[in-house]
Design a protein around this motif. Sequence first.
Motif, PDB file in Angstrom:
ATOM      1  N   HIS A  74      -4.563  14.387   1.610  1.00  0.00           N
ATOM      2  CA  HIS A  74      -4.732  15.893   1.182  1.00  0.00           C
ATOM      3  C   HIS A  74      -6.052  16.130   2.010  1.00  0.00           C
ATOM      4  O   HIS A  74      -6.511  17.246   1.586  1.00  0.00           O
ATOM      5  CB  HIS A  74      -4.826  15.971  -0.370  1.00  0.00           C
ATOM      6  N   ASN A  75      -6.873  15.218   2.739  1.00  0.00           N
ATOM      7  CA  ASN A  75      -8.067  15.506   3.324  1.00  0.00           C
ATOM      8  C   ASN A  75      -8.168  15.179   4.771  1.00  0.00           C
ATOM      9  O   ASN A  75      -8.333  14.186   4.918  1.00  0.00           O
ATOM     10  CB  ASN A  75      -9.048  14.642   2.255  1.00  0.00           C
ATOM     11  N   ARG A  76      -8.016  16.218   5.470  1.00  0.00           N
ATOM     12  CA  ARG A  76      -7.884  15.893   6.825  1.00  0.00           C
ATOM     13  C   ARG A  76      -9.277  15.293   7.414  1.00  0.00           C
ATOM     14  O   ARG A  76      -9.277  14.465   8.474  1.00  0.00           O
ATOM     15  CB  ARG A  76      -7.260  17.128   7.636  1.00  0.00           C
ATOM     16  N   TYR A  77     -10.409  15.783   6.980  1.00  0.00           N
ATOM     17  CA  TYR A  77     -11.480  15.087   7.609  1.00  0.00           C
ATOM     18  C   TYR A  77     -11.522  13.415   7.510  1.00  0.00           C
ATOM     19  O   TYR A  77     -12.012  12.663   8.363  1.00  0.00           O
ATOM     20  CB  TYR A  77     -12.724  15.578   6.748  1.00  0.00           C
ATOM     21  N   GLN A  78     -11.036  12.941   6.044  1.00  0.00           N
ATOM     22  CA  GLN A  78     -10.896  11.512   5.899  1.00  0.00           C
ATOM     23  C   GLN A  78      -9.927  11.050   6.937  1.00  0.00           C
ATOM     24  O   GLN A  78     -10.222  10.070   7.158  1.00  0.00           O
ATOM     25  CB  GLN A  78     -10.465  11.598   4.467  1.00  0.00           C
ATOM     26  N   GLN A  79      -8.885  11.758   7.177  1.00  0.00           N
ATOM     27  CA  GLN A  79      -7.787  11.042   7.825  1.00  0.00           C
ATOM     28  C   GLN A  79      -8.200  10.934   9.265  1.00  0.00           C
ATOM     29  O   GLN A  79      -8.022   9.726   9.597  1.00  0.00           O
ATOM     30  CB  GLN A  79      -6.763  12.170   7.777  1.00  0.00           C
ATOM     31  N   ILE A  80      -8.738  11.976   9.870  1.00  0.00           N
ATOM     32  CA  ILE A  80      -9.235  11.883  11.352  1.00  0.00           C
ATOM     33  C   ILE A  80     -10.401  11.007  11.603  1.00  0.00           C
ATOM     34  O   ILE A  80     -10.427  10.227  12.622  1.00  0.00           O
ATOM     35  CB  ILE A  80      -9.704  13.352  11.675  1.00  0.00           C
ATOM     36  N   ARG A  81     -11.230  10.894  10.781  1.00  0.00           N
ATOM     37  CA  ARG A  81     -12.196  10.010  10.796  1.00  0.00           C
ATOM     38  C   ARG A  81     -11.744   8.446  10.540  1.00  0.00           C
ATOM     39  O   ARG A  81     -12.237   7.671  11.246  1.00  0.00           O
ATOM     40  CB  ARG A  81     -13.394  10.341   9.471  1.00  0.00           C
ATOM     41  N   THR A  82     -10.783   8.326   9.612  1.00  0.00           N
ATOM     42  CA  THR A  82     -10.407   6.869   9.468  1.00  0.00           C
ATOM     43  C   THR A  82      -9.588   6.421  10.782  1.00  0.00           C
ATOM     44  O   THR A  82      -9.683   5.442  11.221  1.00  0.00           O
ATOM     45  CB  THR A  82      -9.352   6.885   8.127  1.00  0.00           C
TER      46      THR A  82
ATOM     47  N   LEU B  28      -5.453   6.373   4.775  1.00  0.00           N
ATOM     48  CA  LEU B  28      -4.965   7.376   5.198  1.00  0.00           C
ATOM     49  C   LEU B  28      -3.783   8.014   4.334  1.00  0.00           C
ATOM     50  O   LEU B  28      -3.839   9.068   4.128  1.00  0.00           O
ATOM     51  CB  LEU B  28      -4.045   7.282   6.426  1.00  0.00           C
ATOM     52  N   LEU B  29      -3.373   7.318   3.434  1.00  0.00           N
ATOM     53  CA  LEU B  29      -2.545   7.473   2.265  1.00  0.00           C
ATOM     54  C   LEU B  29      -3.323   8.073   1.260  1.00  0.00           C
ATOM     55  O   LEU B  29      -2.986   8.990   0.665  1.00  0.00           O
ATOM     56  CB  LEU B  29      -1.631   6.371   1.987  1.00  0.00           C
TER      57      LEU B  29
ATOM     58  N   ILE C 158       0.700  -1.093  -0.143  1.00  0.00           N
ATOM     59  CA  ILE C 158       0.015   0.110  -0.003  1.00  0.00           C
ATOM     60  C   ILE C 158       0.937   1.290  -0.094  1.00  0.00           C
ATOM     61  O   ILE C 158       0.775   2.248  -0.837  1.00  0.00           O
ATOM     62  CB  ILE C 158      -0.857  -0.085   1.194  1.00  0.00           C
ATOM     63  N   TYR C 159       1.925   1.328   0.819  1.00  0.00           N
ATOM     64  CA  TYR C 159       2.608   2.400   0.983  1.00  0.00           C
ATOM     65  C   TYR C 159       3.316   2.628  -0.225  1.00  0.00           C
ATOM     66  O   TYR C 159       3.230   3.974  -0.961  1.00  0.00           O
ATOM     67  CB  TYR C 159       3.737   2.301   2.063  1.00  0.00           C
TER      68      TYR C 159
ATOM     69  N   LEU D 145     -15.511  -1.347   8.977  1.00  0.00           N
ATOM     70  CA  LEU D 145     -14.932  -2.056   8.085  1.00  0.00           C
ATOM     71  C   LEU D 145     -15.472  -1.550   6.700  1.00  0.00           C
ATOM     72  O   LEU D 145     -14.535  -1.825   5.896  1.00  0.00           O
ATOM     73  CB  LEU D 145     -15.323  -3.316   8.693  1.00  0.00           C
ATOM     74  N   ALA D 146     -16.404  -1.348   6.792  1.00  0.00           N
ATOM     75  CA  ALA D 146     -17.052  -0.497   5.583  1.00  0.00           C
ATOM     76  C   ALA D 146     -16.109   0.702   5.053  1.00  0.00           C
ATOM     77  O   ALA D 146     -15.868   0.779   3.628  1.00  0.00           O
ATOM     78  CB  ALA D 146     -18.590  -0.091   5.466  1.00  0.00           C
ATOM     79  N   GLU D 147     -15.720   1.515   5.996  1.00  0.00           N
ATOM     80  CA  GLU D 147     -14.905   2.568   5.482  1.00  0.00           C
ATOM     81  C   GLU D 147     -13.503   2.213   5.159  1.00  0.00           C
ATOM     82  O   GLU D 147     -12.758   3.163   4.506  1.00  0.00           O
ATOM     83  CB  GLU D 147     -15.087   3.632   6.836  1.00  0.00           C
TER      84      GLU D 147
END
Lengths: 479, 424
Positions: free
Chosen positions: A174-182, A169-170, A71-72, A273-275
């Motif tokens: 560019h999107n902190r909402y997605q990162q924090i939520r994840t 996360l990767l 993934i990385y 799991l869905a996310e």
Amino acid sequence: MSLIQIGNVKAKKNKIPTLAKPFAVITFIGFLFLAVIFFQPLLKLKLINFGNWASLTLSLGLIVFGSLGWIYYNFANTIPGIKHNNIFFNSTMRRGLIGWSFGILITGFYIVLYFYEKFKAWGIPPLLDSLIQTVNPLSLLLSGQNADRWFLYGTFYTMAVLIMGVRMLLKYRHNRYQQIRTLSVMFFQLGFAFLIPAFLKAIKQPEFYFTYFWPLKPDYLFPWGVKNLTGKGSVGMFMICWGIVMTFIATPVLTYFFGKRWYCSWVCGCGGLAETLGDPFRQNSDKSEKAWILERWLIHSVLLAIIFITILLWTNDYFGRSILGGFTYTAKEWYGFYIGAIFSGVIGVGFYPILGSRVWCRFGCPMAAILGILQRSFSKFRITVNGDQCISCGNCSTYCEMGIDVRAYAQRGENIVRSSCVGCGVCAAVCPRGVLALENGPRKIGRFTGSNKNPLAIIKDSLLNREIYSESKKQYSEK
Amino acid sequence: MASNNLVIIGNGIAGITTALEYRKLNPESKITVISGESQYFYSRTALMYIFMGHMEFENTIPYPPDFWKKQKIDLVFDWVEKVDTNSKILKLKNTDNIFYDKLVLATGSISNKFGWPGQDLDGVQGLYSLQDLELLEKNVLNAKKAIIVGGGLIGIELAEMLHSRGIHVTFLIRENLYWNSVLPDEESKLVVHAIKSEHFDLIRKTNLKEIVDNGNGRVSGIITEFDQKIECDFVGLTPGVSPNVSIAKDSNLPIKKGYLVNKYLETEITDIYACGDCAEIVKDDGTSKIWPLWYTGKMHGEVLAQTLSGNKTEFKMGVFFNSAKFLDLEYQTYGDVFRDRIGEKHHYWQSEDKNHSLRLVEKEGVLIGVNVMGIRYRHRVCEDWIKNKLTIKKVLTLLEDANFDPEFSKKFEPEIINKFRGAL
């Protein structure tokens, strides 16, 4: 549909980054080990000695290490931004051979898991025993007790959330909402759905999942579940209170301020799991109006069923199990099997690659039904549409895992207040024109362009399919 | 009913908006929409996403097929060849003639070609229609190196599309910076930065001379005005678009570049109207303007539906707005942002990583335009600022209200306000 045939010419495969390749091999070796461990008892072979740290490292350890590296290095040299190239040409993500195979594999796993006892009773060799043995060292380390099939399931589940969480996360760096939520779903899965229950076991306390509440986890407010905990001292009392507070107080309050997303895409394990594992399949959700109608009938029926069963159980319990006898037990068992196991597990997760990642959350989850009613009728949450900037491209609707036709609202400049929206924020992320944003704002401004309906009217309209009619009518009769 | 048969040629955003808005006002009228391009209305702006595998064609259709039946809008999938304005008859290519009472021309654009030698070779094309996309699939099957001539919004989309299939892209642009005829230098540089980040090549200040034949009728390269030869196996021609007036020829419809209409979108022929990309609107002072944008197409449709329904309504742009995406760089613009205009003061900020920028344009002390890149701003808020002629000082106190980025995004406004206040 159309005579035009486009997008069907085989796209060239994306070049696999050189550094990612060895990690693919490592992951494959890990899976190979796991497969050998799984099959050798069936074939009466003894190639690998499992149940020790070495075999655990060589199987699950290599899978974790290899997939993270893969993934990385797949994201390492890309420019941050939406990377959805070739998804619709991809066999895994677009119901191709690999997608179907993966679906069958997960479905198979769930069947073996849920029918474990029955398989034993039918004299079929216990398929999961060698895998359970493999994760035993981890179980001993965490809880001091031997692993069972649920520990195996929890291990796989947590691995999937964490590994695919790193991918999210990767992908969305560019999107902190997605990162924090994840990070949030990863934290709650690892801590509250895996480590804490194991720790509770280690200190001889009842196994309890603090992130699941009635009605998603109905046992916690079933008579026997409550009674089970009352006998467990102050920790048990705390757990009972926790469950009651979360269901009846925290749920409406948090949903009022943040919408159902506080739970569905930030805390819940099914949502988690869905996310994460489900993200590559989100575009496969059904966007048709028929699916929307089915959704509303099914999810509210499940909610009614679990409310009915809970009331029955308590009534029966109150009368010393004299009035209904075995019926309540049957009803509870029926719900546990068909809804809890088959719907949420086998179909909900097993069919990820075919039906998208939120089948259970959208069509079945009674918790989502309650949160949805609250979100639509009594919450500050909405998706705001930015003026007239929509270009009707369809990215938002395509990547909505809940099958909401986001574009239908966006292109007429109408904010989106839908009970099913879990607030994942992907519609806003994929919008190429910056048209959508998730917001908590004043409840009466900008949520409903028309009336502010009461909850009962909304449910009624929802079931009678009135909303679709009135909305499409509104579009062409009013300005 | 006889005088109530509305026929619209073209099912793009302008034609379809006219049809839907007209239906709202006239529940019983007969409406027919004719298109040879696509059976159903699709989002032209999404063509690129089909090619890149972000979506399928079905996903780009805003309304399901049965919707048109419910709205009682007849769709005719055919090309119009001729308009007989005297007897009000449309001659179609494959099907029966159609009579109209009122006719709307919404035929969109065609890609510009400037008569370059070799411009009709295999492997050379523009990108505007579904048919272009089909052709592109064939043209790039074995392509490895592409040249895109003309640096506009379609050019950058085409580059991104080709890149998704692993094809190397070289731009040939007339200006020194990308889309510099519209964007101020600083924003143009940000686009160039984005282009360089994807390792596209950019040949600046260079015109195309000719496209070279490989001997079999297929492109093998191009020659620039400086007689430099560049090899390639695909050429994308994207030097803008022009109104599609192909049916005007045999139909004596009034044209200059586009179908000439007044501010009510009426042509000089009674009962014939034009809207969207193909309409050339003649202003009171005799000058004319074409609006080849998605948003203006939609507005034209809304206005024209009113006029067609007896409520004569003028097309007014109001506060201009537009948006685009250059690779991963989002762009929004509000009001008037022009390069080098006398009497205007520009306040410009950009982030160090060259991924975000904001420009406020001031004239006679008040805000007249906003350019924003890599940050999302609220349409209504910017529009209100400009409409209400707010001073820059006032705008700076309100700047954070306009931010429309996802929650938890880094807020650049404090830095911007700081910089702009210093220059006031």
